[in-house]
Write an enzyme that holds these catalytic residues in place. Structure first.
Site, PDB file in Angstrom:
ATOM      1  N   LYS A  83       0.849  -1.192   0.000  1.00 28.23           N
ATOM      2  CA  LYS A  83       0.000   0.000   0.000  1.00 28.23           C
ATOM      3  C   LYS A  83       0.888   1.247   0.000  1.00 28.23           C
ATOM      4  O   LYS A  83       1.888   1.294   0.740  1.00 28.23           O
ATOM      5  CB  LYS A  83      -0.881  -0.017   1.254  1.00 28.23           C
ATOM      6  CG  LYS A  83      -1.958   1.066   1.294  1.00 28.23           C
ATOM      7  CD  LYS A  83      -2.724   0.983   2.620  1.00 28.23           C
ATOM      8  CE  LYS A  83      -3.914   1.918   2.658  1.00 28.23           C
ATOM      9  NZ  LYS A  83      -4.616   1.879   3.963  1.00 28.23           N
ATOM     10  N   SER A 158      -9.683   2.398   3.141  1.00 26.89           N
ATOM     11  CA  SER A 158      -8.818   3.079   2.205  1.00 26.89           C
ATOM     12  C   SER A 158      -7.958   2.142   1.352  1.00 26.89           C
ATOM     13  O   SER A 158      -7.488   2.533   0.296  1.00 26.89           O
ATOM     14  CB  SER A 158      -7.884   4.019   2.972  1.00 26.89           C
ATOM     15  OG  SER A 158      -6.986   3.283   3.773  1.00 26.89           O
ATOM     16  N   SER A 182      -9.499  -0.024   7.290  1.00 30.88           N
ATOM     17  CA  SER A 182      -8.963   0.129   5.938  1.00 30.88           C
ATOM     18  C   SER A 182      -8.361  -1.133   5.336  1.00 30.88           C
ATOM     19  O   SER A 182      -8.093  -1.176   4.142  1.00 30.88           O
ATOM     20  CB  SER A 182      -7.904   1.238   5.917  1.00 30.88           C
ATOM     21  OG  SER A 182      -8.534   2.496   5.944  1.00 30.88           O
TER      22      SER A 182
END
Lengths: 511, 98, 499
Positions: A83, A158, A182
């Protein structure tokens, strides 16, 4: 199906076995994943940056070591996506924000360093909501990411990039960060497995801070065992992070293997009453209830438990999180790295005005909203009423959980109230925030929590089943998750991803 | 009474070093008032005598030994800076009429 | 802009002054407070950084144990209560020299709570300064202002930022409002800060060099009608970095505020700074809610735990406090208050003490350090410590005098040679072949020769006029290359000229 698509649809565990036996090389596997990325990205857009050359070099290094007869860790040669909230030396890291665009970090996050040490090739950096703030990945400053199950829908957020990359077979494994859900909510939306460890079990050093007391790095995978294997690589004490928990951790992979035996006799499970009724879609509840029945069928004792403060978690969260965000994101001021925007003509060209113009231009609307809210929550007049109060309610919630875990081993509830929604469908911030209503409490209380797929709803979209355990009992959560995953898979006849259409794999060229 | 006025939003913007536009301040005012209303419901939860939590897992601070590690290479430290001069970061003038 | 000032003596007559000091002491730890970067004053800009001290995304602070130990020892020396649990908090404000745009300091849970420090005044009396807290925090980087006048921030075109100093540990010692100082207000403030400097050096927790920014103070001053009245509005003068500056700031602020109040005006609560060139304080920004620092506990750092046992262990490591030591040495050396003050002002206390410990007498040690060596340090404009002579050297010379190996003249020559860098005293004496002449017949011959050559002087001496005896002594000393004992020589001359 081509040979290449067969390779990339293996689990990380199976890839590891083939690498060890010499049936495939790390380069072949890495190249296959890079090819999938090439084929899938036009429709998925999970990545912000690819590091193909670095990945192949890392793969070659593993192959060389294996050729010399070195004993290598299980995940040596198994690729991973990261990420873009996590710092990678020499690879652009942006947090999906214009304000950091072009920043090349001079250091590696601890989790990245550990994966490199094991020999995991890093495929690239995945998309996210700007600074991990959002529940749909629509807040990325660069582009949205699409859900591989239905590209008109969001992958959650997210960490939508990492979840979609894993779901679409672009990567067997990925790293996420979880501040209020997330990792877990995108896992639920994409039919994958996502794990938020106990606060302090995984180092935050090099994970760009959103809300420091809530953030945890964790694995994204297609199976519980794969997630556990990656967890074992990244977790453990790190003296670069003051909130890192000392002590040796048990093997989560072993806990998962134990769970796959599907013997849960004597295990006590609590259902969070407040997270099952109103506000949760009937089909989400239905697949959740199926999961509960399967758990009972494996010998677990299940009872419903009430947590009157559970749903207040979101209110506590929307004070503490933005407060920490407002301070953590102060450093993006146009002085040392990233964007600098000078004031327009006619405005004094001072440092203060430069900072204000840089931050105005560099941050998106959601980030600004949270910074303003958090700045206010910490301001002189409001500190006690909001921040102080939220910190105290947080204590009450931690105590509620601690008390409950005296009588039970794990708590369960749906991961998110709905399945994946359409891009652009939710405009109102408050409605968007409700996505995390069931995931936030684990962050507030520092609990380990994971999400596994519990089936598909009427529109063919995956739903998620969340399992939470007491602090430092991540292994218990893995055992239960593995058992349930195994029971679900048996019921469905095949892993959930076999139900997904993957045109990008079918169109992949063979060499 | 609404928690936020537009002027207040702008003032907080100054504190947060964000040059909010007028339109942004207007929309933030209504969005934040909606959130404030929800947050204020926390006051229905009794917390007398409850200690505030900063870290969810209780821990004593680790104190590291006073041993030096190699510093960043200066070029690496300056590499991403918007403006540098003589090995230093350039800041626009610090004082000036606001 | 010239501000109206009242005469200090009049201001003190009409108003009761109250002051407060926030003294920042930079610790001399090997690495920074929250990262393992080594810091050295004067290093090349931006070469003493880690991702943490540069505030890079993802970096996290980890507390330096030594900084906590130093902070606690300093607190204990100031009689502070050491809190078993202390907590770091973020102080949020934007400034180009702040890598994270927040300072990591301590708010409601400082490491050191209330304490006090007794300071000694010129008249020998002591004054107790009450301390509110002494907390640990990290420093900011350094701005160099380009363009405009003489590097000042006013009128500069832009600034260059060096973050080397960012993250260096500081202990901020905050007094309570100090009342009852009256006309001695500036003297007390100066003595207080000097005492802190001496303590920090004695503890070896800081280099204590104000000129290198190791110490600086924020000076708060307010006036009130009478000691019974509530505290008046204060001004805060930031970052004063010399003892004289601190004293002058207080005097200036009293004179300025007194003039305002006497005119029926109101003192503004504002931040000012001391202008060394103008010898005034100048107004800065008004204190308003623009300075809302939004302190909150730093979630990156857990609470610091210092057990009562650890506190006692650290207390046991405290050396003798400077004031106590001063009194003890004064007594041991038998000095008057005046003589002792000269020693202190010369910065020779430690040197004399070390010289005595190396075997010299106190009076001998003091004579050298305040005489010959002091003149040399003045001539070269360097401190006593920076000269190439050590307490061991001085003690060695003294021992040679006592042992009769050197006379005063040879000793002086030896010290001069050491100061010229010729080496250690023993080697120098040997190299030059200097020794006191013990051979009486040789001296006698030299005396006879001198009397014969200077027959007119000899005649005067014989006539009972002893004034020109120095001529003969000088001639003898020259003839013996200074190795004769001057006392022996003059005794011989007297004997030989007595009729």
């Amino acid at each position: 199906m081509s040979q290449k698509s067969e390779l990339v649809t293996l689990t990380a565990e199976q890839m590891s076995a083939k690498l060890r036996s010499g049936e495939i090389s790390a380069r072949e596997l890495t190249q296959a994943e890079l090819d999938v990325i090439g084929a899938a990205e036009p429709s998925i857009q999970a990545f912000l940056a690819r590091s193909s050359e670095e990945a192949l070099a890392q793969a070659d290094a593993v192959d060389k070591r294996r050729a010399k007869g070195e004993e290598l860790p299980d995940l040596a040669g198994v690729p991973v996506a990261v990420k873009d909230m996590i710092v990678t030396k020499g690879i652009e890291t942006t947090a999906a924000s214009k304000i950091l665009k072009g920043w090349i970090p001079p250091y590696d996050a601890t989790v990245v360093a550990r994966m490199k040490r094991v020999g995991m090739p890093i495929l690239g950096k995945t998309n996210l909501d700007e600074f991990a703030q959002g529940s749909s990945t629509e807040n990325s400053a660069f582009h949205p990411t699409f859900n591989p199950w239905d590209t008109t829908r969001v992958p959650g957020g997210s960490g939508g990039g990492s979840a979609s990359a894993v779901a679409s077979f672009e990567s067997p494994l990925a790293l996420g960060t979880d501040t209020g859900g997330s990792i877990r909510q995108p896992a639920a939306f994409t039919g994958t497995v996502g794990v938020k460890p106990t606060y302090g079990h995984v180092s935050r050093y090099g994970a760009i801070a959103m809300a420091s007391s809530l953030d945890q790095v964790g694995p994204c995978a297609r199976t519980v065992t794969d997630a556990a294997m990656l967890y074992d690589v990244i977790a453990g004490y790190d003296d670069h992070d003051s909130t890192s928990l000392p002590g040796k951790l048990p093997s989560m992979a072993a806990a998962a293997v134990k769970g796959a035996r599907r013997d849960l006799k004597g295990l006590r499970i609590g259902i969070v009453k407040e997270a099952t009724g109103d506000g949760f879609e009937p089909e989400v509840n239905a697949s959740f209830n199926e999961g509960v029945e399967l758990l009972e069928g494996m010998g677990a004792e299940v009872k419903e438990m009430s947590f009157p403060n559970f749903l207040h978690g979101i209110r506590v969260y929307y004070v503490i999180m933005p407060a920490e965000v407002s301070s953590n994101l102060a450093r993006y001021d146009g002085m040392r790295y990233g964007l600098r925007v000078m004031p327009p003509a006619g405005v004094p060209q001072t440092a203060a005005n430069m900072m204000a113009c840089t931050r105005e231009a560099g941050f998106g609307p959601e980030v600004k909203r949270r910074i303003i809210l958090g700045t206010y929550a910490l301001s002189a007049g409001k500190y006690d009423e909001w921040y102080g109060k939220a910190q105290r309610v947080r204590t009450v919630m931690i105590q509620d959980f601690a008390k409950a875990f005296r009588d039970i081993d794990v708590l369960v509830c749906p991961t998110a109230p709905t399945s994946a929604f359409k891009l652009g469908e939710i405009q109102d911030p408050a409605t968007m925030y409700r996505n995390d209503i069931a995931t936030i409490p684990a962050n507030l209380a520092g609990l380990p929590a994971l999400s596994i797929p519990s089936g598909l709803d009427g529109s063919g979209m995956p739903t998620g089943f969340q399992i939470m355990a007491a602090q430092r009992h991540d292994d218990t959560a893995f055992t239960v998750a593995s058992a349930l995953e195994s029971a679900f898979t048996e019921k469905w006849g095949a892993p959930i991803w076999t139900k997904m259409k993957t045109p990008w794999l079918d169109s992949m060229p063979e060499e | 009474m609404a928690t936020f006025t537009k002027e207040q939003v702008k003032r907080i913007g100054d504190l947060a070093a964000i040059a909010l536009t007028d339109d942004e301040a207007t929309s933030l005012e209504s969005e934040l008032n909606g959130l404030a209303e929800s947050i204020d419901e926390l006051n229905t939860i009794p917390t007398d005598g409850v200690e505030p939590t900063t870290n969810p897992v209780f821990l004593e601070a680790y104190l590291r030994p006073d041993i030096a590690a190699p510093p960043l290479d200066r070029d690496a430290a300056l590499a991403s800076a918007p403006a540098t001069e003589n090995g230093m970061f350039v800041a626009p003038r610090i004082l000036g009429e606001e | 802009m010239t501000e109206k000032l009242m005469k200090f003596s009049e201001a003190i007559k009409r108003f009761d002054p109250v002051f407060g000091l926030e003294v920042h002491v930079e610790l001399n730890t090997n690495t920074k407070l929250f990262c393992p970067a080594h810091y050295e004053f004067g290093g090349e800009p931006n070469t003493e950084l880690t991702p943490v001290s540069l505030g890079l995304p993802g970096s996290l602070p980890v507390i330096n144990r030594q900084a906590v130990i130093d902070g606690v020892r300093l607190g204990l020396a100031l009689h502070c209560h050491v809190n078993e649990w202390s907590q770091f908090a973020r102080k949020n404000y934007f400034y180009p020299d702040m890598p994270r745009d927040y300072q990591i300091s301590q708010a409601d849970k400082p490491t050191n709570g209330e304490g006090y420090l007794d300071v000694e005044l010129e008249d020998g009396s002591t004054f107790r300064v009450p301390i509110e807290r002494a907390h640990i925090e990290d420093d900011a980087g350094k701005n160099t202002h380009i363009g405009g006048a003489d590097g000042r921030i006013e009128g500069a075109d832009y600034s260059l930022v060096d973050y080397n100093r960012a993250g260096v540990p500081l202990v901020e010692i905050v007094t309570k409002p100090v009342t009852g100082a009256g006309e001695k207000v500036a003297e007390i403030a100066g003595a207080y800060v000097r005492e802190i400097r001496d303590i920090a050096r004695a503890l070896n927790v800081s280099n204590g060099k104000l000129e290198q920014g190791n110490m600086r103070a924020d000076v708060n001053v307010s006036l009130r009608e009478s000691p019974d009245a509530p505290l008046g509005t204060r001004s805060e003068t930031k970052n004063v970095n010399s003892f004289r500056g601190i004293e002058k700031t207080i005097v200036y602020e009293i004179r300025r505020q007194a003039a305002i109040l006497a005119d029926g005006g109101q003192v503004l609560q504002e931040t000012r700074h001391w202008d060394e060139a103008m010898q005034t304080t100048a107004g800065g920004r008004l204190k308003s809610d623009a300075n809302d620092y939004r302190y909150f506990p730093d979630p990156d750092l857990a609470m610091v735990h210092i057990t009562p046992e650890q506190v006692e262990e650290l207390r046991a490591t405290l050396p003798e406090m400077p004031l106590h030591r001063k009194h003890r040495l004064q007594k041991e050396w038998g000095l008057s208050d005046f003589e002792m003050r000269d020693v202190i002002n010369a910065g020779a206390l430690d040197l004399i003490d070390q010289t005595v410990q190396a075997g010299a007498t106190a009076s001998g040690a003091r004579k050298w350090w305040l005489g010959e060596i002091m003149r040399e340090s003045n001539a070269r404009e360097v401190s006593l410590e920076e000269l190439p002579i050590t307490p061991q050297d001085v003690a060695e010379v003294e021992k040679m005098i006592v042992g009769g190996k050197l006379n005063n003249k040879l000793a002086k020559q030896t010290v001069e040679a050491v100061l010229k860098g010729e080496g250690r005293p023993g080697d120098i004496v040997e190299k030059h072949g200097w020794k006191v002449m013990n051979d009486d017949s040789a001296i006698e011959k030299a005396v006879d020769d001198a009397l014969a050559v200077n027959s007119d002087v000899a005649a005067e001496l014989k006539a009972g006029n002893m004034k020109p005896i120095g001529v003969i002594i000088g001639a003898v000393m020259r003839a013996t290359h200074g190795q004769a004992d001057a006392k022996v020589v003059s005794g011989l001359i007297i004997k030989k000229t007595r009729v």
